[in-house]
Design an enzyme around this catalytic site. Sequence first.
Site, short mmCIF file in Angstrom:
data_model
loop_
_atom_site.label_atom_id
_atom_site.label_comp_id
_atom_site.label_asym_id
_atom_site.label_seq_id
_atom_site.Cartn_x
_atom_site.Cartn_y
_atom_site.Cartn_z
N ASP A 262 0.84 -1.20 0.00
CA ASP A 262 0.00 0.00 0.00
C ASP A 262 0.88 1.26 0.00
O ASP A 262 1.84 1.35 0.77
CB ASP A 262 -0.90 -0.03 1.25
CG ASP A 262 -2.03 0.99 1.16
OD1 ASP A 262 -2.43 1.34 0.04
OD2 ASP A 262 -2.52 1.42 2.22
N HIS A 263 0.54 2.20 -0.86
CA HIS A 263 1.23 3.49 -0.95
C HIS A 263 2.73 3.35 -1.25
O HIS A 263 3.53 4.13 -0.70
CB HIS A 263 1.04 4.32 0.34
CG HIS A 263 -0.37 4.78 0.53
ND1 HIS A 263 -0.95 5.75 -0.26
CD2 HIS A 263 -1.33 4.39 1.40
CE1 HIS A 263 -2.20 5.94 0.13
NE2 HIS A 263 -2.47 5.12 1.12
N HIS B 202 -9.69 5.43 -0.77
CA HIS B 202 -8.78 5.42 0.39
C HIS B 202 -9.47 6.18 1.52
O HIS B 202 -10.36 6.98 1.30
CB HIS B 202 -7.46 6.10 0.03
CG HIS B 202 -6.55 5.21 -0.75
ND1 HIS B 202 -5.32 4.79 -0.27
CD2 HIS B 202 -6.70 4.61 -1.95
CE1 HIS B 202 -4.76 4.00 -1.16
NE2 HIS B 202 -5.56 3.87 -2.20
N GLY B 203 -9.00 5.95 2.76
CA GLY B 203 -9.58 6.68 3.88
C GLY B 203 -10.97 6.18 4.24
O GLY B 203 -11.87 6.97 4.52
N SER C 57 -11.94 4.54 6.91
CA SER C 57 -12.30 4.59 8.34
C SER C 57 -13.18 5.78 8.67
O SER C 57 -12.83 6.92 8.33
CB SER C 57 -11.03 4.68 9.21
OG SER C 57 -10.27 3.52 9.09
N ASN D 175 -10.31 0.92 1.24
CA ASN D 175 -9.19 0.73 2.16
C ASN D 175 -9.58 1.11 3.59
O ASN D 175 -10.11 2.20 3.82
CB ASN D 175 -8.01 1.62 1.76
CG ASN D 175 -7.33 1.14 0.49
OD1 ASN D 175 -7.82 0.26 -0.19
ND2 ASN D 175 -6.20 1.73 0.20
N ILE D 176 -9.26 0.21 4.52
CA ILE D 176 -9.52 0.47 5.93
C ILE D 176 -8.23 0.17 6.70
O ILE D 176 -7.77 -0.97 6.72
CB ILE D 176 -10.62 -0.48 6.49
CG1 ILE D 176 -11.93 -0.33 5.72
CG2 ILE D 176 -10.81 -0.26 7.98
CD1 ILE D 176 -12.82 0.76 6.20
P1 13P Z 1 -7.89 4.90 6.88
O1 13P Z 1 -6.71 4.78 7.80
O2 13P Z 1 -8.56 6.22 6.97
O3 13P Z 1 -8.86 3.78 7.04
O4 13P Z 1 -7.33 4.83 5.38
C1 13P Z 1 -6.73 3.65 4.98
C2 13P Z 1 -6.13 3.75 3.65
O5 13P Z 1 -6.61 4.43 2.77
C3 13P Z 1 -4.91 2.99 3.43
O6 13P Z 1 -4.40 3.16 2.17
#
Ligand code: 13P
Length: 275
Positions: free
Chosen positions: A82-83, A201-202, A204, A223-224
């Site tokens: 990831d990333h 992404h993001g 959560s 993505n979590i």
């Molecule tokens: P969160 O930490 O907000 O769940 O985002 C996760 C994410 O996008 C990982 O690439």
Amino acid sequence: MALVTLKDILPQARKQKRAVAAFNVANYECALGVIRAVENEKLPVIIQMFQRMFRSEKGCDLAASLVRMAHRCSQPVVIQLDHGAEAWQIRDALSAGMSSVMLDGSTLPYDENVQLTSYAADYAHRVGASCEGEIGHVAMGDENALTTVEDAVRFYNDTKVDALAISVGTVHGFYKAAPCIDVKRCREIADALPETPLVLHGGSGTPPEDVRALIENGITKINIATEFMDTFLKSTKKQFDILEGKFRAVDLFNDPVVDDCAAYASKMLRFFAGK
Ligand code: 13P
């Protein structure tokens, strides 16, 4: 043997207007929780590791374990970097047996993002793996840059990624204020790229009604990280409190923590799959 790539699971999910959960893990217990949830729910999953783990021996060590867990799982499992920020991380992750990589060049000038992402996609495809890229930028403590339809189409055509992360108002980490999610923008990008799996992404803390609307409008991978890791931490604290200073062997101590991680993962898997 169920180690698969994004190409094996996302195109079909996009057609069926459902999303596959992508959980970030940094240890065996969280990964075990995900695999148990997947076996219970009979749904595919993506397990991810942050690129920073590849700056030490953690990355390759844990990757080997995740790949083994994917192989013994009865459901399709993608193991993804990831990333990824640099070419060597892409090579290291794929050499460690991971089946997919993300190259995040979203803060770079457009041409540099295309160059690095194309390298990652080409390298991944040569070894039978898949690749995700990002255009626009989902904030990580910095500023959000929402994705335009024009950039999404151009970037997708320029890079040939298998999944495209777009920015429509979510941010990484816990929200400090309620997010303003741009479902219309997501729909317009999805209409312009009708077969491309789009990535959020993001995940959560994003309001469930927004998540549902985004899935209806092309989001296929969510993505979590923060909420899942927080589940692990809070559950660990609960077990410490229960012990009141007494000793317990670490594997036994961790069993209920794995159960809590599995329960959280099950809930998200079901929700994203529309169950
Ligand atoms: P969160 O930490 O907000 O769940 O985002 C996760 C994410 O996008 C990982 O690439």
